[in-house]
Write a protein that holds these residues in place. Structure first.
Motif, PDB file in Angstrom:
ATOM      1  N   GLU A 103      15.005 -38.910 -13.291  1.00  0.00           N
ATOM      2  CA  GLU A 103      15.840 -37.732 -13.017  1.00  0.00           C
ATOM      3  C   GLU A 103      15.033 -36.663 -12.260  1.00  0.00           C
ATOM      4  O   GLU A 103      15.561 -36.035 -11.334  1.00  0.00           O
ATOM      5  CB  GLU A 103      16.378 -37.152 -14.330  1.00  0.00           C
ATOM      6  CG  GLU A 103      17.424 -38.033 -14.993  1.00  0.00           C
ATOM      7  CD  GLU A 103      17.778 -37.600 -16.410  1.00  0.00           C
ATOM      8  OE1 GLU A 103      18.931 -37.832 -16.811  1.00  0.00           O
ATOM      9  OE2 GLU A 103      16.904 -37.041 -17.125  1.00  0.00           O
ATOM     10  N   ASP A 106      14.572 -37.874  -8.628  1.00  0.00           N
ATOM     11  CA  ASP A 106      15.824 -37.724  -7.894  1.00  0.00           C
ATOM     12  C   ASP A 106      16.088 -36.253  -7.559  1.00  0.00           C
ATOM     13  O   ASP A 106      16.470 -35.920  -6.437  1.00  0.00           O
ATOM     14  CB  ASP A 106      16.980 -38.310  -8.712  1.00  0.00           C
ATOM     15  CG  ASP A 106      18.291 -38.251  -7.970  1.00  0.00           C
ATOM     16  OD1 ASP A 106      18.362 -38.790  -6.844  1.00  0.00           O
ATOM     17  OD2 ASP A 106      19.259 -37.653  -8.513  1.00  0.00           O
ATOM     18  N   PHE A 107      15.856 -35.371  -8.522  1.00  0.00           N
ATOM     19  CA  PHE A 107      16.052 -33.941  -8.308  1.00  0.00           C
ATOM     20  C   PHE A 107      15.171 -33.436  -7.163  1.00  0.00           C
ATOM     21  O   PHE A 107      15.633 -32.724  -6.274  1.00  0.00           O
ATOM     22  CB  PHE A 107      15.742 -33.165  -9.591  1.00  0.00           C
ATOM     23  CG  PHE A 107      15.805 -31.683  -9.429  1.00  0.00           C
ATOM     24  CD1 PHE A 107      17.006 -31.007  -9.525  1.00  0.00           C
ATOM     25  CD2 PHE A 107      14.656 -30.941  -9.160  1.00  0.00           C
ATOM     26  CE1 PHE A 107      17.080 -29.621  -9.365  1.00  0.00           C
ATOM     27  CE2 PHE A 107      14.705 -29.564  -9.001  1.00  0.00           C
ATOM     28  CZ  PHE A 107      15.916 -28.902  -9.097  1.00  0.00           C
ATOM     29  N   GLU A 109      13.629 -35.127  -4.700  1.00  0.00           N
ATOM     30  CA  GLU A 109      13.942 -35.722  -3.405  1.00  0.00           C
ATOM     31  C   GLU A 109      15.279 -35.242  -2.865  1.00  0.00           C
ATOM     32  O   GLU A 109      15.415 -34.960  -1.675  1.00  0.00           O
ATOM     33  CB  GLU A 109      13.916 -37.251  -3.512  1.00  0.00           C
ATOM     34  CG  GLU A 109      12.512 -37.789  -3.730  1.00  0.00           C
ATOM     35  CD  GLU A 109      12.473 -39.292  -3.994  1.00  0.00           C
ATOM     36  OE1 GLU A 109      13.554 -39.922  -4.138  1.00  0.00           O
ATOM     37  OE2 GLU A 109      11.349 -39.831  -4.073  1.00  0.00           O
ATOM     38  N   THR A 110      16.278 -35.134  -3.737  1.00  0.00           N
ATOM     39  CA  THR A 110      17.621 -34.745  -3.310  1.00  0.00           C
ATOM     40  C   THR A 110      17.710 -33.272  -2.930  1.00  0.00           C
ATOM     41  O   THR A 110      18.295 -32.918  -1.900  1.00  0.00           O
ATOM     42  CB  THR A 110      18.649 -35.043  -4.424  1.00  0.00           C
ATOM     43  OG1 THR A 110      18.596 -36.426  -4.734  1.00  0.00           O
ATOM     44  CG2 THR A 110      20.053 -34.661  -4.002  1.00  0.00           C
ATOM     45  N   ASN A 111      17.126 -32.408  -3.744  1.00  0.00           N
ATOM     46  CA  ASN A 111      17.281 -30.970  -3.531  1.00  0.00           C
ATOM     47  C   ASN A 111      16.213 -30.335  -2.640  1.00  0.00           C
ATOM     48  O   ASN A 111      16.471 -29.291  -2.039  1.00  0.00           O
ATOM     49  CB  ASN A 111      17.290 -30.255  -4.883  1.00  0.00           C
ATOM     50  CG  ASN A 111      18.505 -30.631  -5.697  1.00  0.00           C
ATOM     51  OD1 ASN A 111      19.632 -30.341  -5.330  1.00  0.00           O
ATOM     52  ND2 ASN A 111      18.283 -31.324  -6.808  1.00  0.00           N
ATOM     53  N   ASN A 113      13.701 -32.481  -0.709  1.00  0.00           N
ATOM     54  CA  ASN A 113      13.079 -33.445   0.212  1.00  0.00           C
ATOM     55  C   ASN A 113      11.572 -33.557   0.002  1.00  0.00           C
ATOM     56  O   ASN A 113      10.800 -33.609   0.958  1.00  0.00           O
ATOM     57  CB  ASN A 113      13.391 -33.094   1.670  1.00  0.00           C
ATOM     58  CG  ASN A 113      14.865 -33.149   1.958  1.00  0.00           C
ATOM     59  OD1 ASN A 113      15.544 -34.105   1.587  1.00  0.00           O
ATOM     60  ND2 ASN A 113      15.390 -32.111   2.599  1.00  0.00           N
TER      61      ASN A 113
END
Length: 184
Positions: A103, A106-107, A109-111, A113
């Motif tokens: 989690e 993902d946080f 990388e997604t928010n 980069n």
């Protein structure tokens, strides 16, 4: 006469206090240590020998989380000159990093980069602190012990602590950039 003697004693005390100052002995260097990555693989910090490292304890639900953007910018600006940011998730401050490693990854990388390394979630203070943070405290003192999320420790190319910066100091501040440029 009384004031002259007191002044002389004070001057002597100040002079001799400088003689007690010694550099940390560093039985081990930063590059002698390791930590697990967010993907549960061992990161041998010896891989980064000769680089300048900004070690930052991070959290996804903190008021300072926006510093991820500045950390990524800093990393991109100096990575080709031998600079690396390492994010170390910790849930020790206000429970602001409750997620699992996947989690957190993902946080980031997604928010934001994020492309710099993120480690396994660890303790950064207290008796269960990761060995990197115990090493930091032993060699540089209490200024290396995070008081909150996004505390920064600058490691020079020799694997020794160059400086520390509290959470309120932006990664793009003149103070941090000056110290990074001195070590590159």
């Amino acid at each position: 006469m009384f004031y002259k003697n007191n002044l002389l004693i004070l001057i002597c005390l100040v002079m001799f206090s400088f003689f007690d100052k010694v550099d940390a002995q560093y039985e081990k260097l930063f590059f002698d240590l390791n930590i697990k990555s967010i993907d549960n693989k061992i990161i041998n910090l010896s891989e980064f020998k000769g680089k300048t490292i900004l070690l930052v304890n991070v959290a996804s639900q903190c008021g300072f989380t926006k510093q991820y953007t500045d950390l990524q910018t800093l990393y991109e600006k100096y990575k080709d000159k031998g600079f690396l940011v390492i994010g170390v998730p910790s849930n020790q401050f206000g429970g602001q990093e409750p997620g699992s490693n996947s989690e957190i990854k993902d946080f980031c990388e997604t928010n934001f980069n994020i492309t710099f390394p993120i480690t396994d979630k660890v303790d950064v203070k207290g008796k269960d602190a990761h060995i990197i943070y115990k090493w930091s405290k032993e060699n540089h003192g209490n200024s290396t012990v995070p008081k909150w999320n996004f505390h920064k420790i600058l490691i020079n190319k020799e694997g020794k602590i160059q400086d520390t910066f509290n959470s309120f100091i932006s990664p793009l501040s003149d103070k941090i950039i000056k110290q990074i440029e001195l070590t590159l």
